[in-house]
Motif scaffolding. Structure first.
Motif, short mmCIF file in Angstrom:
data_model
loop_
_atom_site.label_atom_id
_atom_site.label_comp_id
_atom_site.label_asym_id
_atom_site.label_seq_id
_atom_site.Cartn_x
_atom_site.Cartn_y
_atom_site.Cartn_z
N CYS A 1 -5.94 9.86 0.68
CA CYS A 1 -6.06 8.32 0.22
C CYS A 1 -7.15 7.74 0.89
O CYS A 1 -7.43 8.17 2.43
N ILE B 1 -7.77 2.80 -2.42
CA ILE B 1 -6.95 1.45 -2.18
C ILE B 1 -8.14 0.49 -1.83
O ILE B 1 -8.76 0.74 -0.87
N GLU C 1 -3.95 8.86 4.72
CA GLU C 1 -5.16 9.22 4.76
C GLU C 1 -5.39 10.81 5.03
O GLU C 1 -6.46 11.14 4.36
N ILE D 1 0.78 -1.40 0.00
CA ILE D 1 0.02 -0.09 0.11
C ILE D 1 0.71 0.99 0.29
O ILE D 1 0.59 2.18 -0.59
N ILE E 1 -8.81 3.75 2.05
CA ILE E 1 -8.82 2.34 2.08
C ILE E 1 -10.19 1.53 2.34
O ILE E 1 -10.61 1.96 3.43
#
Length: 325
Positions: free
Chosen positions: A123, A92, A119, A79, A125
């Motif tokens: 980003c 992601i 984050e 990642i 997840i």
């Protein structure tokens, strides 16, 4: 008139027997895809990063082989590398849901502070159930419904095929994905419909091209809604026109996939049978252009027929090539 579809939804919600819960899809449905410059797919063996600008594969990597790291830590290292490769905000998706729980563990976050930084930089997840509910594809073809769900659907559709209205036996019926799985349809319960084997096989993966005489009212309404959720366009990316398709699963936000020409076949995912979709951001709808020939608009059915034919028979794509000039 009785709304059988709403009865199904209400009954399934009441029984709490959904394969994918409402709370799981809500979060991913609220995401603004325009925020992300790439999508990273973290599997248990390989990871992929695709650009949301033009759908190209930015990087493919195997899960880190450091024997001193746990499997979760290896995936997190992927990642991190995905984030560095994309050099931007990445959505992601992690196939192994249990990894998500470890990443949310305070001890993990204190040890791997890069997670918080990623984050904070935009980003996000998400887990596989969220991704597949939102975008479809990569749904295992052998994934069956619970017997209780099948029984509820059978009873609440009044034991009749939604498409031909044929009376069905409780031991002889099928469940259709209204938005076909091979066209991005998900396994969310609102995408299920009771059908006979003949209609299910005849409809197959078609969206615009399925013509059937004597279509029942409910089935006709479903297909109208389905065709309204899909549309082909062309858009100029760089110096070239590319084929894109606007699409959506029921109750989810629309998104765009872009077609790549691979081995002289136009595809909008990296594997014909399932695969990851080439999802792209289109921030300005005025960039979308209708596909025309000699000044006449080409309808979606014609485009679909050519795509299906060239995929199955490996025939010429000259017609699409001409449209994109």
């Amino acid at each position: 008139m009785i709304d059988y579809r709403q009865k199904i939804i209400d009954k399934l919600q009441t029984q709490s027997k959904l394969s994918l819960s409402t709370c799981e899809f809500q979060e991913i449905n609220d995401l603004n895809l325009d925020q992300f410059n790439a999508i990273g797919y973290m599997g248990n063996k390989f990871s992929y990063v695709y650009s949301t600008y033009d759908g190209k594969l930015l990087h493919k990597m195997s899960v880190m082989g450091d024997k001193n790291l746990s499997h979760v830590e290896k995936i997190f290292k992927d990642i991190e590398q995905t984030y560095q490769i994309a050099n931007s905000k990445v959505l992601i998706y992690i196939e192994e849901d249990y990894v998500i729980y470890d990443l949310r563990n305070p001890n993990f976050r204190s040890k791997f502070t890069a997670l918080n930084s990623m984050e904070n930089n935009g980003c996000k997840i998400i887990k596989s159930a969220q991704y597949h509910c939102r975008f479809g594809f990569k749904i295992p073809t052998n994934l069956g419904l619970k017997d209780s769900d099948r029984k509820s659907i059978y009873n609440l559709y009044n034991h009749r095929c939604v498409y031909c209205n044929k009376k069905l036996r409780k031991d002889d019926f099928q469940i259709d994905h209204i938005v076909p799985k091979n066209e991005g349809g998900n396994n969310y319960y609102k995408n299920w419909a009771l059908t006979c084997e003949e209609c299910n096989e005849d409809k197959n993966n078609l969206i615009f091209s399925w013509d059937r005489n004597g279509l029942a009212f409910k089935g006709r309404m479903y297909l109208i809604k389905l065709t309204n959720n899909y549309h082909f366009y062309k858009i100029k990316i760089g110096n070239d026109y590319r084929l894109v398709r606007k699409q959506k699963n029921f109750d989810f936000k629309a998104y765009f996939t872009i077609y790549q020409k691979v081995n002289n076949i136009y595809v909008n995912r990296d594997n014909i049978d399932s695969g990851y979709q080439f999802i792209i951001n289109i921030t300005n709808s005025i960039d979308l252009e209708e596909i025309t020939e000699n000044g006449e608009k080409i309808d979606n059915k014609t485009i679909e027929n050519i795509l299906v034919t060239q995929r199955i028979n490996r025939c010429s794509t000259n017609k699409i090539d001409d449209w994109l000039k």
